[in-house]
Design an enzyme around this catalytic site. Structure first.
Site, PDB file in Angstrom:
ATOM      1  N   HIS A 233     -25.290 -22.775   6.260  1.00  0.00           N
ATOM      2  CA  HIS A 233     -26.014 -22.971   4.997  1.00  0.00           C
ATOM      3  C   HIS A 233     -26.991 -21.860   4.685  1.00  0.00           C
ATOM      4  CE1 HIS A 233     -24.868 -27.295   4.576  1.00  0.00           C
ATOM      5  NE2 HIS A 233     -24.810 -27.206   5.895  1.00  0.00           N
TER       6      HIS A 233
ATOM      7  N   LYS B  93     -37.409 -27.833  -6.660  1.00  0.00           N
ATOM      8  CA  LYS B  93     -36.730 -27.465  -5.413  1.00  0.00           C
ATOM      9  C   LYS B  93     -37.803 -27.098  -4.400  1.00  0.00           C
ATOM     10  CE  LYS B  93     -34.554 -24.145  -7.768  1.00  0.00           C
ATOM     11  NZ  LYS B  93     -33.178 -24.418  -7.378  1.00  0.00           N
ATOM     12  N   ARG B  94     -37.405 -26.888  -3.127  1.00  0.00           N
ATOM     13  CA  ARG B  94     -38.399 -26.444  -2.153  1.00  0.00           C
ATOM     14  C   ARG B  94     -39.037 -25.135  -2.607  1.00  0.00           C
ATOM     15  NH1 ARG B  94     -38.529 -28.455   2.998  1.00  0.00           N
ATOM     16  NH2 ARG B  94     -40.364 -27.158   3.161  1.00  0.00           N
TER      17      ARG B  94
ATOM     18  N   LYS C 286     -36.567 -18.321  -3.864  1.00  0.00           N
ATOM     19  CA  LYS C 286     -36.209 -19.166  -5.010  1.00  0.00           C
ATOM     20  C   LYS C 286     -36.974 -18.749  -6.270  1.00  0.00           C
ATOM     21  CE  LYS C 286     -35.021 -23.147  -2.071  1.00  0.00           C
ATOM     22  NZ  LYS C 286     -33.611 -23.511  -2.353  1.00  0.00           N
TER      23      LYS C 286
ATOM     24  N   THR D 284     -27.739 -27.121  -4.965  1.00  0.00           N
ATOM     25  CA  THR D 284     -27.077 -28.352  -5.407  1.00  0.00           C
ATOM     26  C   THR D 284     -27.857 -28.949  -6.574  1.00  0.00           C
ATOM     27  OG1 THR D 284     -28.209 -29.375  -3.539  1.00  0.00           O
ATOM     28  CG2 THR D 284     -25.842 -29.040  -3.322  1.00  0.00           C
TER      29      THR D 284
ATOM     30  N   LYS E 122     -26.725 -30.900 -10.218  1.00  0.00           N
ATOM     31  CA  LYS E 122     -27.279 -32.160 -10.738  1.00  0.00           C
ATOM     32  C   LYS E 122     -27.725 -31.983 -12.184  1.00  0.00           C
ATOM     33  CE  LYS E 122     -28.685 -33.112  -6.077  1.00  0.00           C
ATOM     34  NZ  LYS E 122     -29.737 -32.839  -5.083  1.00  0.00           N
TER      35      LYS E 122
HETATM   36  C1  26Q Z   1     -34.865 -25.087  11.494  1.00  0.00           C
HETATM   37  C2  26Q Z   1     -35.592 -24.929  12.657  1.00  0.00           C
HETATM   38  C3  26Q Z   1     -36.808 -25.582  12.827  1.00  0.00           C
HETATM   39  C4  26Q Z   1     -37.270 -26.406  11.820  1.00  0.00           C
HETATM   40  C5  26Q Z   1     -36.548 -26.557  10.659  1.00  0.00           C
HETATM   41  C6  26Q Z   1     -35.350 -25.895  10.489  1.00  0.00           C
HETATM   42  C7  26Q Z   1     -34.591 -26.041   9.244  1.00  0.00           C
HETATM   43  C8  26Q Z   1     -34.564 -27.255   8.582  1.00  0.00           C
HETATM   44  C9  26Q Z   1     -33.889 -27.395   7.386  1.00  0.00           C
HETATM   45  C10 26Q Z   1     -33.924 -24.979   8.688  1.00  0.00           C
HETATM   46  C11 26Q Z   1     -33.238 -25.127   7.494  1.00  0.00           C
HETATM   47  C12 26Q Z   1     -33.226 -26.317   6.833  1.00  0.00           C
HETATM   48  C13 26Q Z   1     -32.570 -26.528   5.554  1.00  0.00           C
HETATM   49  C14 26Q Z   1     -31.844 -25.639   4.917  1.00  0.00           C
HETATM   50  C15 26Q Z   1     -31.248 -25.912   3.603  1.00  0.00           C
HETATM   51  O1  26Q Z   1     -31.540 -26.931   2.984  1.00  0.00           O
HETATM   52  N1  26Q Z   1     -30.388 -25.042   3.105  1.00  0.00           N
HETATM   53  C16 26Q Z   1     -29.765 -25.270   1.810  1.00  0.00           C
HETATM   54  O2  26Q Z   1     -28.566 -25.982   2.015  1.00  0.00           O
HETATM   55  C17 26Q Z   1     -28.000 -26.394   0.789  1.00  0.00           C
HETATM   56  C18 26Q Z   1     -26.797 -27.239   1.096  1.00  0.00           C
HETATM   57  O3  26Q Z   1     -25.754 -26.445   1.564  1.00  0.00           O
HETATM   58  C19 26Q Z   1     -27.661 -25.199  -0.083  1.00  0.00           C
HETATM   59  O4  26Q Z   1     -27.219 -25.677  -1.336  1.00  0.00           O
HETATM   60  C20 26Q Z   1     -28.878 -24.299  -0.269  1.00  0.00           C
HETATM   61  O5  26Q Z   1     -28.508 -23.122  -0.953  1.00  0.00           O
HETATM   62  C21 26Q Z   1     -29.479 -23.963   1.081  1.00  0.00           C
HETATM   63  O6  26Q Z   1     -30.674 -23.223   0.917  1.00  0.00           O
END
Ligand code: 26Q
Length: 810
Positions: free
Chosen positions: A355, A543-544, A549, A651, A655
């Protein structure tokens, strides 16, 4: 009890008395929520059991979606919808004196995820059940979800999200299905009948207790399971009676450390940092999950060599990569398999979804940490690395650099993406562009080694939650126009193409949007006391918060618009309401400063009576799934403005599209595929392409200072970050943001894309004046959005990666 409204009302009133001892007149909304959700949980119990029995009897192949995050949001409304009784229950409650909207609000939002990746997992569960696949979720039952955001004095303040405080009606604790997960210890090796045996001694054991949540399929009694694991302490974790020589104190320490494993969800700051507790969480999920998968498999009485015929495991990013060495460990140590067979079985079972392309976000664990916490798993990873190196040496004998680049262990770190790619049979990206970038750049070496493993699965969203449930007025209108087949076959939304020019349909469509905007305007007023005009154009970015972004580009452009209005008060612009919602990781300093900037700009603009009829800026607190359900249906314009190449898919973009908002966006992630269908007429594309961005990174040639010096608009807005005036109240108030752009040469090309972004907004302004044409564009957005239903995505995963067919098709 759900046969018709009257019998439902009777059963409901009766349960209120039996369960809570309350006559209906005395029940609060919270009581109503509790009884109603309890009734549904009970109601689905039998079908849930039946679904499981069927899986067992038919020896169905099952997929397990392993994810550290499931951002499910509220379940009540969605469950009623999928059971086909939402309207009936809504009416019944109304007649009993309880508006459904108030009852729903009693449920806490299950925020067990950060954003896109977690929400994707939740949408996938909905599609798996609705399409009648044997698909399960495997995750962690965090006691605290993602923090609750408060805005105080313009700044983000984080509060714990104790979502379980009032209990969780949907889950069932299953202590009978508990397993043991082991940490620390030492591996002793001995020989037995000519074979090496590995045994871990002096380990610390933790109890993993599953909580099962039913996932209700739409329109039929097919009920899958989301299994969330919770960590609890054992009475005898060290396999020796406590109480001797200080071990009681050791036990107390142990107790505390166990509870922390499933205590909270780590916020994603997209800057990878190897934290011991996070590693513990990951292994906890993987070990408990794999053991549970194998237990279910055992009941089929088949040899483990047939595991790949009956089980597929999909790992949601690298976070659950330890399923690979864990499965190998169990096959070898507990079942007597040799390396080759264990490796082959594991490889055929596991698939990996990537991702992210931000290299700073790739997971790498320090060797020492893994060796100490998970000694046997460490040995297995070492062996995987050793064998991969041999393979690479044979294939690229004269390229030692390449071998170091591709190895799993290098520089005292374990690269989880490399482990995931080599230990699985499938690696997929989440949008066409993203997959191409993986193949051509980020994972090029691996693509060359294993080309057939790489594939694309463009993300999707469940149209049930994001259209039918969140925007019932639009769903109804669509059905009036093209019938209801689209509900089961979302691609048939394209039947709307033929209505896009119909004046009557356009005006009905506009009325729905208007109604949704009024609802959001009321919410904004209730929550934040800001009055916004539903006639104005609602321009939304939720979004985050992350630099890539580019919420900063949006807010700088708003400042520019404001400057223009101040200079030229009579300027003719379409009145706009800019709406933001975003959480920043608590440790992400720059992101938090951008939140403060947005709020500062909002305060200034909203407080300036001279622009009150044309410009408003709102930052909505605590963006979450349930807030998204309120915001998205009310959008006219959807902001999807990441630096090209950085957003894997997105995503939120889908939406908004499905709810008839028009996108202003870069050619990034899934925007590219939206554009393919919509063309330039129905989307506002701007900015550098992914290739141009790459070229600048590779060859240089961009100077943020030059942009600043050559474009007076940019000069002005940048200076406003540090010079008191319309925005700043004191010298250097936003110097950190200013410097991140200018002194660090604008890593995300905010200034470079500023001019073309402004131009896109001018085009939006012009387009919005022609209302009929605007409606046409919006309708076409809905019409083409069916491709982005997660049903479509899940069918792709099922047929090409998991080799799964729907149960009812047999
Ligand atoms: C990793 C290590 C320690 C703590 C947290 C994390 C961590 C947690 C969540 C790293 C990444 C995430 C989330 C990533 C994420 O949401 N990526 C998004 O995924 C979506 C679904 O595929 C995509 O549409 C987005 O483009 C992408 O940014």
């Amino acid at each position: 009890m759900f046969k018709d409204k009257e019998s439902f009302k009777k059963a409901f009133t009766r349960q209120m008395l039996d369960k809570l001892g309350l006559p209906l007149e005395e029940a609060s909304e919270a009581d109503v929520y509790k009884i109603l959700s309890g009734m549904i949980r009970e109601h689905v119990g039998r079908d849930w059991a039946k679904t499981n029995t069927l899986y067992k009897a038919q020896q169905e192949k099952q997929v397990y979606y392993f994810s550290m995050e499931f951002l499910i949001g509220r379940l009540l409304g969605n469950n009623l919808l999928n059971l086909g009784i939402l309207d009936m229950v809504r009416e019944a409650l109304k007649e009993l004196g309880y508006p459904f909207a108030d009852v729903e609000e009693q449920e806490s939002d299950a925020g067990l995820g950060n954003g896109g990746l977690g929400r994707l997992a939740a949408c996938f569960l909905d599609s798996l059940a609705s399409l009648q696949y044997a698909g399960n979720g495997t995750g962690i039952r965090y006691k605290y979800g993602l923090f609750e955001q408060k805005i105080m004095d313009g700044n983000q303040v984080e509060l714990p999200d104790y979502w379980l405080q009032r209990g969780n009606e949907w889950e069932v604790r299953r202590p009978d299905k508990q397993v043991e997960v082991r940490f620390w210890g030492n591996v002793v090796t001995r020989e037995l009948h000519g074979r090496l045996i590995f045994e871990t001694v002096q380990y610390e054991a933790v109890r993993a207790i599953p909580y099962d949540v039913p996932i209700i399929g739409f329109g039929h009694p097919h009920i899958n399971t989301l299994r969330l694991w919770s960590a609890e302490s054992m009475m005898d974790p060290f396999r020796q009676p406590s109480g001797q020589d200080g071990s009681y104190y050791r036990y107390l320490d142990y107790n505390r450390s166990v509870e922390s494993i499933s205590e909270f969800l780590y916020p994603d700051d997209s800057h990878y940092e190897g934290k011991l507790l996070r590693l513990k969480q990951q292994y906890f999920l993987c070990s408990a999950g794999v053991q549970s998968v194998l237990r279910t498999f055992e009941k089929l009485n088949l040899p483990l060599t047939q595991l790949p015929d009956k089980v597929a495991i999909q790992i949601n990013d690298t976070h659950p990569t330890l399923v690979i060495p864990e499965l190998i460990r169990i096959l070898i140590d507990d079942n007597g398999f040799g390396w080759e067979d264990a490796w082959d079985i594991t490889n055929r079972v596991v698939g990996y979804t990537n991702h992210t392309i931000l290299s700073e976000a790739l997971e790498k664990w320090p060797v020492q940490m893994v060796r100490e916490l998970l000694p046997r798993i460490y040995m297995i990873i070492e062996e995987i690395d050793r064998r991969l190196r041999i393979e690479l040496m044979q294939r690229y004998p004269s390229d030692p650099d390449r071998i170091s680049r591709m190895a799993i262990m290098e520089n005292n770190q374990i690269r989880m993406a490399h482990l995931a790619i080599s230990g699985s049979h499938s690696t997929n990206g989440v949008a066409a562009l993203h997959t191409e970038i993986l193949k051509k750049r980020e994972m090029k070496d691996f693509y060359e080694l294993y080309p057939s493993r790489f594939n694309n699965k463009t993300n999707g969203i469940t149209h049930r939650r994001w259209l039918i449930y969140a925007n019932p007025a639009l769903a109804k209108l669509v059905s009036e126009c093209i019938g209801t087949r689209w509900i089961k076959h979302p691609q048939e939304l394209n039947g709307l193409i033929k209505c896009c020019r119909n004046a009557g349909f356009q005006s009905a469509f506009a009325n729905v949007k208007r109604h949704n905007k009024e609802k959001l305007a009321n919410y904004i007023f209730d929550k934040q006391g800001i009055r916004v005009n539903p006639e104005s154009l609602f321009d939304i970015q939720v979004k985050r918060l992350h630099a890539y972004k580019r919420q900063l580009l949006n807010v700088l452009h708003i400042v520019h618009l404001y400057n223009q209005l101040k200079e030229n008060p009579g300027m003719d612009i379409v009145p706009r309401t800019f709406i933001f919602g975003a959480k920043a990781a608590p440790s992400y300093y720059l992101a938090k400063r951008i939140i403060k900037l947005i709020n500062t700009v909002a305060g200034r603009i909203n407080g300036d009576a001279s622009v009150k009829d044309v410009l408003k800026v709102v930052f909505l607190e605590n963006y979450s799934v349930s807030l998204a359900e309120k915001i998205i249906p009310a959008a006219d314009v959807s902001e999807q403005i990441s630096t090209a190449s950085k957003e894997a898919s997105g995503t939120g973009n889908m939406k908004f599209m499905m709810n008839g908002a028009i996108t202003v966006g870069t050619m990034d992630g899934a925007n590219v595929e939206m554009h393919e269908m919509l063309g330039d007429d129905n989307m506002f594309i701007f900015g550098l392409s992914a290739e141009q961005v790459q070229n600048y990174y590779q060859y240089g040639g961009y100077s943020a200072w030059d942009m600043y010096n050559s474009d007076s608009r940019i000069h002005e807005v940048m200076d406003q970050l540090i010079v008191p005036g319309l925005i700043c109240s004191f010298d250097n108030e936003f110097r950190d943001i200013y410097q991140s752009v200018l002194d660090h040469n604008d890593e995300y090309f905010v200034l470079k894309d500023f001019a073309s972004y402004s131009e896109a907004h001018l085009n939006i302004d012009l387009a919005f004046r022609n209302r009929q044409d605007w409606q046409k564009k919006a309708i076409l957005n809905v019409a083409h959005s069916g491709k982005f239903s997660s049903d479509c995505t899940i069918r792709g995963y099922a047929s090409e990666i998991w080799r799964l067919i729907p149960v009812q098709k047999k």
